[in-house]
Design an enzyme around this catalytic site. Sequence first.
Site, PDB file in Angstrom:
ATOM      1  N   CYS A  24      -5.915  10.062   2.226  1.00  0.00           N
ATOM      2  CA  CYS A  24      -5.827   9.147   3.369  1.00  0.00           C
ATOM      3  C   CYS A  24      -4.877   7.979   3.140  1.00  0.00           C
ATOM      4  O   CYS A  24      -4.531   7.274   4.087  1.00  0.00           O
ATOM      5  CB  CYS A  24      -7.221   8.611   3.714  1.00  0.00           C
ATOM      6  SG  CYS A  24      -8.401   9.894   4.185  1.00  0.00           S
ATOM      7  N   HIS A  28      -3.962 -10.834  10.554  1.00  0.00           N
ATOM      8  CA  HIS A  28      -4.574  -9.591  11.025  1.00  0.00           C
ATOM      9  C   HIS A  28      -4.826  -8.643   9.854  1.00  0.00           C
ATOM     10  O   HIS A  28      -4.063  -8.628   8.881  1.00  0.00           O
ATOM     11  CB  HIS A  28      -3.676  -8.906  12.058  1.00  0.00           C
ATOM     12  CG  HIS A  28      -3.228  -9.816  13.157  1.00  0.00           C
ATOM     13  ND1 HIS A  28      -4.070 -10.225  14.163  1.00  0.00           N
ATOM     14  CD2 HIS A  28      -2.027 -10.418  13.389  1.00  0.00           C
ATOM     15  CE1 HIS A  28      -3.412 -11.026  14.985  1.00  0.00           C
ATOM     16  NE2 HIS A  28      -2.170 -11.166  14.537  1.00  0.00           N
ATOM     17  N   HIS A  40      -8.364   0.772   6.495  1.00  0.00           N
ATOM     18  CA  HIS A  40      -8.497   2.215   6.735  1.00  0.00           C
ATOM     19  C   HIS A  40      -9.862   2.564   7.322  1.00  0.00           C
ATOM     20  O   HIS A  40     -10.904   2.236   6.747  1.00  0.00           O
ATOM     21  CB  HIS A  40      -8.286   2.982   5.430  1.00  0.00           C
ATOM     22  CG  HIS A  40      -8.654   4.427   5.505  1.00  0.00           C
ATOM     23  ND1 HIS A  40      -8.170   5.269   6.476  1.00  0.00           N
ATOM     24  CD2 HIS A  40      -9.484   5.190   4.728  1.00  0.00           C
ATOM     25  CE1 HIS A  40      -8.671   6.476   6.303  1.00  0.00           C
ATOM     26  NE2 HIS A  40      -9.474   6.452   5.249  1.00  0.00           N
ATOM     27  N   ASN A  63     -11.980   9.170  11.983  1.00  0.00           N
ATOM     28  CA  ASN A  63     -11.156   9.022  10.780  1.00  0.00           C
ATOM     29  C   ASN A  63      -9.957   9.965  10.917  1.00  0.00           C
ATOM     30  O   ASN A  63     -10.078  11.172  10.730  1.00  0.00           O
ATOM     31  CB  ASN A  63     -11.975   9.370   9.535  1.00  0.00           C
ATOM     32  CG  ASN A  63     -11.179   9.208   8.247  1.00  0.00           C
ATOM     33  OD1 ASN A  63      -9.965   9.039   8.264  1.00  0.00           O
ATOM     34  ND2 ASN A  63     -11.872   9.268   7.118  1.00  0.00           N
TER      35      ASN A  63
END
Length: 478
Positions: free
Chosen positions: A206, A369, A373, A406
């Site tokens: 990822c 900001h 993930h 996800n």
Amino acid sequence: MEFFGNLLPIDLPIIRFIQEAPCSVSCKDLLVACSSTATETICSLNHLLLLVAIALTIAIYCFFSKFSSIYLVDFSCYLPPDHLRVPTAHFIEHFTVGAQFGPETLDFQVKIGKRSGIGCEAAVPPAVHELPPNGALKPTQEETEMVIFTVVKDLLSKHNLNPKSIDILVSNCSIFCSTPSIAAKIINKFGFRSNVKSVNLSGMGCSAGLLSISLAKDLLRVHKNSIALVLSMEAVTPNGYQGTIKSMLLANALFRMGGVAVLLSNRKHDKNKAKYKLQHLVRTHMGSNDQAYQSVFQETDEAGHVGVSLSRALLQVAGNALKTNISCLGPVVLPYSEQILYAWSLLCRKFWTGQKEIYVPNFKKAFEHFCIHAGGKAVIDALEDNLHLSKEDTEASRMTLYRFGNTSSSSIWYELCYLEAKGRVKKGDQVWQIAFGSGFKCNSAVWKCISTISHNERNAWSDRIHLYPVEIPDVLDI
């Protein structure tokens, strides 16, 4: 005297005076000559120092000009069509009718699904909607092309960019690695130049999205006046686990389809139209630690079913990786006041036994900001707690998880997309993207907004941004 004079390239009055003077010279005349010599010597030294300063300035400028700025011109996230959405109720019905899992295994997945933080709009590819799901090569290729072709077309057409103007192409998809590669599919579909520098990454998990950005950055450092296209996605079609091991069933409930195309440039004239400038990119790899290495692991169970196992130690491993990453990133982004407070807490802990807690720097003094993930609700909760962030700071991550699930390496871009659609990113703001992946890896990217971004600009969130944020219960009602 001639020899002595030759050693001094500067024509000094004292030399001329001694050479031309008669044998008898008064002390007064000698002092006048020495004074004049000293004045000219000081002036000459000043000129010399000035020349050295100018040369040093030019050398420093030339050194840093080699490392041209990397601009993020724009990016495009994939928006799945509504008919591919899979609400939790649909998810349960699908697996019940398909009779793929026994009652215990199905109940476990339902329980995870209800607590995952993923809502009813997250989508899966067409082949997963079939009974039974079809994880073969052809539907996997179709999913890949559906996502990647769409985002590349959107991005190129938006900027009226000729595909032949792309100099560098980097794509990543962790588990699905086809032949020809995804990068080759793009080159063939859009007609890129024959000398385009293309790379296809797989098996990077990822965090591969920022790895691809890192690779593109390094290539742009070498190849001047170039444009890079970065593609990030994960194929869901072949990744459904059909066994009964709980640690491998987690992925079924978390991963959804998505992808992104990112346009980077090092051309100076692209600065005027770019959205962001890359400030820092820090990569951390904990693979030398066995626990970290095995925390996200693709393997085969005893029945021969292939799946990705997520270990119980995953959150601890992610926390350690983040600590290591922050130890490199913190000194270059945090104000000195925060660094001093952190250093003082370390000293107090070392020399005073009563001091146990380490000061957690206020990262909101460095960033406006945060794009964490969207790996799962537990991941976002842990980072929010450990970094002392507010609910608003993690809103983009939670809403992305809720609407899109996800999406692996592209999730941090959906989050930035959310912030833009909300009109929250202002010129001068800094954005911190944090990605985790198998290996185990933690990667950070810091972007500075260098333009005024309109919240009316069309993106993957535009159609429903007015409905968000939503209140997400701990247990979703199906």
